[in-house]
Motif scaffolding. Structure first.
Motif, PDB file in Angstrom:
ATOM      1  N   PHE A   1       0.797  -1.136  -0.020  1.00 56.88           N
ATOM      2  CA  PHE A   1       0.010  -0.020  -0.064  1.00 56.88           C
ATOM      3  C   PHE A   1       0.893   1.225  -0.017  1.00 56.88           C
ATOM      4  CE2 PHE A   1       0.559  -1.394   4.493  1.00 56.88           C
ATOM      5  CZ  PHE A   1       1.068  -0.113   4.906  1.00 56.88           C
ATOM      6  N   SER A   2       0.227   2.295  -0.271  1.00 57.78           N
ATOM      7  CA  SER A   2       0.792   3.541  -0.306  1.00 57.78           C
ATOM      8  C   SER A   2       0.003   4.651   0.475  1.00 57.78           C
ATOM      9  CB  SER A   2       1.360   4.068  -1.622  1.00 57.78           C
ATOM     10  OG  SER A   2       2.096   3.407  -2.469  1.00 57.78           O
ATOM     11  N   ILE A   3       0.218   5.076   1.586  1.00 55.07           N
ATOM     12  CA  ILE A   3      -0.765   6.057   2.437  1.00 55.07           C
ATOM     13  C   ILE A   3       0.069   7.273   2.798  1.00 55.07           C
ATOM     14  CG2 ILE A   3      -1.736   6.025   4.705  1.00 55.07           C
ATOM     15  CD1 ILE A   3      -2.195   3.124   4.719  1.00 55.07           C
ATOM     16  N   ALA A   4      -0.971   8.462   2.803  1.00 54.92           N
ATOM     17  CA  ALA A   4      -0.262   9.636   3.408  1.00 54.92           C
ATOM     18  C   ALA A   4      -1.238  10.109   4.335  1.00 54.92           C
ATOM     19  CB  ALA A   4      -0.305  10.427   1.951  1.00 54.92           C
ATOM     20  N   ILE A   5      -0.380  10.629   5.439  1.00 53.92           N
ATOM     21  CA  ILE A   5      -1.312  10.948   6.478  1.00 53.92           C
ATOM     22  C   ILE A   5      -1.040  12.636   6.464  1.00 53.92           C
ATOM     23  CG2 ILE A   5      -1.109  11.272   9.112  1.00 53.92           C
ATOM     24  CD1 ILE A   5       0.132   8.323   9.084  1.00 53.92           C
ATOM     25  N   ILE A   6      -1.766  13.226   6.270  1.00 56.78           N
ATOM     26  CA  ILE A   6      -1.741  14.631   6.128  1.00 56.78           C
ATOM     27  C   ILE A   6      -2.564  15.600   7.100  1.00 56.78           C
ATOM     28  CG2 ILE A   6      -2.292  16.511   4.275  1.00 56.78           C
ATOM     29  CD1 ILE A   6      -2.126  14.320   1.988  1.00 56.78           C
ATOM     30  N   SER A   7      -1.932  16.402   7.608  1.00 53.69           N
ATOM     31  CA  SER A   7      -2.637  17.384   8.545  1.00 53.69           C
ATOM     32  C   SER A   7      -1.756  18.738   8.787  1.00 53.69           C
ATOM     33  CB  SER A   7      -2.631  16.694   9.962  1.00 53.69           C
ATOM     34  OG  SER A   7      -1.300  16.469  10.645  1.00 53.69           O
ATOM     35  N   PRO A   8      -2.398  19.637   9.350  1.00 53.30           N
ATOM     36  CA  PRO A   8      -1.763  20.995   9.557  1.00 53.30           C
ATOM     37  C   PRO A   8      -0.597  20.523  10.697  1.00 53.30           C
ATOM     38  CG  PRO A   8      -3.974  21.328   9.249  1.00 53.30           C
ATOM     39  CD  PRO A   8      -3.797  20.027   9.417  1.00 53.30           C
ATOM     40  N   PHE A   9       0.211  21.536  11.107  1.00 52.07           N
ATOM     41  CA  PHE A   9       0.896  21.631  12.427  1.00 52.07           C
ATOM     42  C   PHE A   9       0.341  21.131  13.699  1.00 52.07           C
ATOM     43  CE2 PHE A   9       3.695  24.358   9.781  1.00 52.07           C
ATOM     44  CZ  PHE A   9       4.937  23.733   9.542  1.00 52.07           C
ATOM     45  N   LYS A  10       0.696  20.403  14.519  1.00 56.61           N
ATOM     46  CA  LYS A  10       0.357  19.992  15.734  1.00 56.61           C
ATOM     47  C   LYS A  10      -0.999  19.382  15.644  1.00 56.61           C
ATOM     48  CE  LYS A  10       4.012  22.096  17.658  1.00 56.61           C
ATOM     49  NZ  LYS A  10       5.026  21.247  18.430  1.00 56.61           N
ATOM     50  N   HIS A  11      -1.073  18.323  14.829  1.00 61.27           N
ATOM     51  CA  HIS A  11      -2.343  17.568  14.839  1.00 61.27           C
ATOM     52  C   HIS A  11      -2.309  16.250  15.317  1.00 61.27           C
ATOM     53  CE1 HIS A  11      -5.221  20.604  13.043  1.00 61.27           C
ATOM     54  NE2 HIS A  11      -6.128  19.577  13.197  1.00 61.27           N
ATOM     55  N   GLY A  12      -1.025  15.696  15.553  1.00 60.02           N
ATOM     56  CA  GLY A  12      -0.516  14.473  15.985  1.00 60.02           C
ATOM     57  C   GLY A  12      -0.129  13.396  15.081  1.00 60.02           C
TER      58      GLY A  12
ATOM     59  N   ARG B   1      -3.238   6.584  -6.474  1.00 62.08           N
ATOM     60  CA  ARG B   1      -3.141   5.482  -5.913  1.00 62.08           C
ATOM     61  C   ARG B   1      -2.803   5.637  -4.276  1.00 62.08           C
ATOM     62  NH1 ARG B   1       0.707   3.765 -10.616  1.00 62.08           N
ATOM     63  NH2 ARG B   1       0.719   5.898 -10.824  1.00 62.08           N
ATOM     64  N   PHE B   2      -2.608   6.671  -3.818  1.00 58.36           N
ATOM     65  CA  PHE B   2      -2.074   7.395  -2.493  1.00 58.36           C
ATOM     66  C   PHE B   2      -3.457   7.223  -1.674  1.00 58.36           C
ATOM     67  CE2 PHE B   2       2.194   8.412  -2.341  1.00 58.36           C
ATOM     68  CZ  PHE B   2       2.806   7.960  -1.153  1.00 58.36           C
ATOM     69  N   ILE B   3      -3.393   6.665  -0.647  1.00 60.69           N
ATOM     70  CA  ILE B   3      -4.792   6.523   0.288  1.00 60.69           C
ATOM     71  C   ILE B   3      -4.332   7.758   0.997  1.00 60.69           C
ATOM     72  CG2 ILE B   3      -6.136   5.391   2.026  1.00 60.69           C
ATOM     73  CD1 ILE B   3      -4.872   2.733   0.636  1.00 60.69           C
ATOM     74  N   LYS B   4      -5.139   8.924   1.225  1.00 59.49           N
ATOM     75  CA  LYS B   4      -5.057   9.868   2.102  1.00 59.49           C
ATOM     76  C   LYS B   4      -5.904   9.755   3.507  1.00 59.49           C
ATOM     77  CE  LYS B   4      -4.450  12.622  -2.042  1.00 59.49           C
ATOM     78  NZ  LYS B   4      -5.235  11.761  -2.833  1.00 59.49           N
ATOM     79  N   PHE B   5      -5.214  10.045   4.682  1.00 60.58           N
ATOM     80  CA  PHE B   5      -5.721  10.379   5.650  1.00 60.58           C
ATOM     81  C   PHE B   5      -5.545  11.772   6.143  1.00 60.58           C
ATOM     82  CE2 PHE B   5      -5.672   5.725   5.858  1.00 60.58           C
ATOM     83  CZ  PHE B   5      -6.432   5.215   6.836  1.00 60.58           C
ATOM     84  N   TYR B   6      -6.621  12.546   6.510  1.00 62.24           N
ATOM     85  CA  TYR B   6      -6.545  13.830   6.888  1.00 62.24           C
ATOM     86  C   TYR B   6      -7.049  14.193   8.649  1.00 62.24           C
ATOM     87  CZ  TYR B   6      -6.606  15.039   2.066  1.00 62.24           C
ATOM     88  OH  TYR B   6      -6.632  15.130   0.760  1.00 62.24           O
ATOM     89  N   LEU B   7      -6.005  14.230   9.136  1.00 63.26           N
ATOM     90  CA  LEU B   7      -6.264  14.312  10.633  1.00 63.26           C
ATOM     91  C   LEU B   7      -6.853  15.597  11.341  1.00 63.26           C
ATOM     92  CD1 LEU B   7      -2.897  12.935  12.120  1.00 63.26           C
ATOM     93  CD2 LEU B   7      -4.945  11.620  11.452  1.00 63.26           C
ATOM     94  N   SER B   8      -8.108  15.270  11.878  1.00 66.91           N
ATOM     95  CA  SER B   8      -8.807  16.321  12.550  1.00 66.91           C
ATOM     96  C   SER B   8      -8.897  16.399  13.885  1.00 66.91           C
ATOM     97  CB  SER B   8     -10.228  16.385  11.915  1.00 66.91           C
ATOM     98  OG  SER B   8     -11.046  17.483  12.201  1.00 66.91           O
ATOM     99  N   SER B   9     -10.141  16.469  14.587  1.00 65.34           N
ATOM    100  CA  SER B   9     -10.150  16.292  15.961  1.00 65.34           C
ATOM    101  C   SER B   9     -10.046  14.931  16.598  1.00 65.34           C
ATOM    102  CB  SER B   9     -11.703  16.999  16.607  1.00 65.34           C
ATOM    103  OG  SER B   9     -11.585  18.464  15.807  1.00 65.34           O
ATOM    104  N   LEU B  10      -9.700  15.012  17.885  1.00 60.05           N
ATOM    105  CA  LEU B  10      -9.758  13.644  18.737  1.00 60.05           C
ATOM    106  C   LEU B  10     -11.049  13.122  18.920  1.00 60.05           C
ATOM    107  CD1 LEU B  10      -6.975  14.220  20.894  1.00 60.05           C
ATOM    108  CD2 LEU B  10      -6.544  12.971  19.169  1.00 60.05           C
ATOM    109  N   ASP B  11     -11.500  11.840  18.896  1.00 55.71           N
ATOM    110  CA  ASP B  11     -12.804  11.611  19.153  1.00 55.71           C
ATOM    111  C   ASP B  11     -13.166  11.865  20.712  1.00 55.71           C
ATOM    112  OD1 ASP B  11     -15.156   9.603  18.633  1.00 55.71           O
ATOM    113  OD2 ASP B  11     -14.183   8.576  20.652  1.00 55.71           O
ATOM    114  N   MET B  12     -14.242  12.440  20.998  1.00 57.09           N
ATOM    115  CA  MET B  12     -14.593  12.645  22.044  1.00 57.09           C
ATOM    116  C   MET B  12     -14.713  11.684  23.477  1.00 57.09           C
ATOM    117  SD  MET B  12     -17.899  15.101  23.600  1.00 57.09           S
ATOM    118  CE  MET B  12     -19.225  13.947  23.330  1.00 57.09           C
TER     119      MET B  12
END
Length: 502
Positions: free
Chosen positions: A49-60, A221-232
């Protein structure tokens, strides 16, 4: 004194935000990690697989990478990995060899070139790395050498019956890490090399626009994960546990209040919790103080976000976010113009996308955007509040997940503006020790006039002390007539559904 220092260090270490969070302190992104487990299972059966984890600064994102490595080590013994942060790498091929040899042999990277390997492929890699580091001429810095490196690593992994995941943090810096090899299009080149291997890659980066450009050669072909808020639900349970470890007991209700006040943002959460630990208590007053410490960061970030939106798509981009992303006000499908704007905002890190759904990555910024029609300044950190009554009402709103604002156009009639249930609310704050207050005809008329002008619903907040406040919008008695405390509605929501002054 020694034990106090140890206790203090333990307390602060529970909320780390200047380095990746250790796996044992990670607040689980359970849905994300479970999806990665699925990819790891498939990879174990030979599906890379090819995966990209994308988020602004300080999203973990970096903390998530360390958590994924922890999952690999504990649950997938047949998968090995190499972790490279290109922020610290000036020679990507050399760093790859050193990381792979160290991971395979258990020898520290600094010592790996002094070792001798019985396996011919590992020894060949060591000799290549030695030559590359010393600037030798046996292995020139060119495409052929890099292809050799990947080919040998792939052959070794396949021969040993293992699988290899290559983690590359700050992937958008690959250009700099490949400069010595004079390759025109390094991302296209790496894509071509990896396609001929059984190596999976997980890349990540905080420079969102550059990250999208970096993975473009892979097409879709890249699967993208966009990090947002944590689960409450995940988060509030962890908060209760961590505070209890240092003798600060909170219930789920207050943990939920902390979570809501920061929109579930991991960086904001760490700042607020660290401030609470520094104060040594967890109550409404302490939370208010912690949020005032957070506010300069919010002011700076939100200004940057707005500038970025205007730079990329113009001022109309804010309207599109509010109308299409937040309120879902569009036809059966997006127009081409809306689609182009949203995609540009994804590429610059304002929005994320999950299948066909767009969402604002920073939930506090989403709330901020919803107040822009009638406001010019965020009231948090309440530095513009004129008295403690305004501060208490603003804190109450914030603790329930609503961001209060100040509208200069409403000064003199309303102290706070807030958006709730898709409706703009103007709040006039009255603080009294006794249980009565008086409103003059002039005050009532002014409230009506400004409310009509701004298109907001007028409300009175009657505050006695930090735990007792009521909101009302009924027709207030005029000067000389008592307004009794028990006439007020108990909650802001009850006041909103009541009959308006207008």
């Amino acid at each position: 004194m020694f034990f106090l220092i140890v206790h203090w260090c333990l307390a602060l270490s529970l909320f780390i935000f200047d380095r990746p969070v250790p796996p044992e302190l990670f607040i689980d992104r359970k849905d994300v990690i479970e999806r990665f487990r699925g990819f790891f299972r498939l990879f174990s059966r030979g599906v890379p697989f090819s995966i990209a984890i994308i988020s602004p600064f300080k999203h973990g994102k970096t903390s998530l990478i360390y958590k994924l490595i922890d999952v690999l080590e504990r649950e997938f013994p047949g998968i090995t990995y190499v972790l490279l942060s290109l922020k610290d790498v000036r020679d990507f091929p050399l760093a790859l060899i050193l990381g792979f040899l160290s991971r395979t042999s258990g020898i520290e990277e600094d010592d790996v070139l002094e070792a001798r390997f019985e396996d011919a492929m590992l020894e060949k890699l060591r000799l290549m790395a030695t030559d590359l580091r010393s600037g030798g001429e046996k292995y020139p810095r060119d495409e052929f050498t890099i292809k050799q490196i990947f080919r040998i690593i792939n052959r070794y992994v396949e021969a040993s019956g293992m699988r290899l995941v290559l983690f590359i943090d700050e992937f958008h810096l690959l250009d700099d890490a490949m400069k010595k090899y004079e390759i025109d299009k390094p991302y296209d080149f790496i894509r071509g090399v990896l396609e001929k291997t059984m190596i999976s890659i997980i890349v990540s980066g905080s420079m969102v626009k550059q990250m999208h450009e970096a993975i473009e050669p892979w097409g879709g072909r890249f699967i993208k994960f966009y990090l947002s808020s944590l689960d409450m639900e995940d988060t509030i349970g962890v908060l209760v546990d961590r505070f209890s470890r240092i003798g600060l007991n909170i219930d789920l209700g207050f943990a939920r209040k902390i979570y809501s006040s920061v929109g579930g943002h991991p960086y904001y959460l760490n700042i607020v919790c660290s401030e609470l630990i520094g104060l040594g208590r967890v109550d409404d007053e302490a939370l208010y103080h912690a949020l005032t410490e957070l506010s300069p960061i919010l002011t700076d970030r939100f200004s940057t976000y707005v500038e970025l939106i205007e730079q990329e798509v113009g001022r109309g981009g804010i309207d599109v976010i509010k109308r299409v992303v937040i309120r879902h006000e569009y036809g059966e499908k997006l127009t081409m113009d809306e689609f182009k704007i949203l995609e540009k905002l994804v590429r610059c890190g304002i929005l994320g996308r999950r299948n066909e759904e767009y969402f604002v990555l920073d939930k506090l910024f989403e709330r901020y955007l919803m107040g822009l029609e009638v406001t010019s300044e965020l009231i948090l950190p309440l530095v513009n509040a004129r008295d403690i009554g305004e501060e208490l009402v603003a804190l109450d709103l914030l603790s329930h997940g609503h961001i209060p604002y100040m509208a200069y156009q409403s000064r003199g009639a309303f102290d706070i503006i807030v958006r709730l249930d898709k409706e703009e609310i103007g709040i006039q704050v009255k603080r009294r020790r006794e249980s009565t207050l008086y409103l003059s005809q002039e005050e009532v008329d002014k409230m009506r006039k400004i409310a009509k002008k701004l298109g907001i619903k007028p409300i009175i907040a009657f505050v006695r002390h930090i735990d007792e406040m009521k909101f009302d919008i009924k027709y207030f008695p005029l000067l000389g007539t008592k307004y009794e405390w028990n006439h007020g509605h108990q909650t802001l929501r009850e006041a909103i559904i009541a009959k308006s002054l207008r």
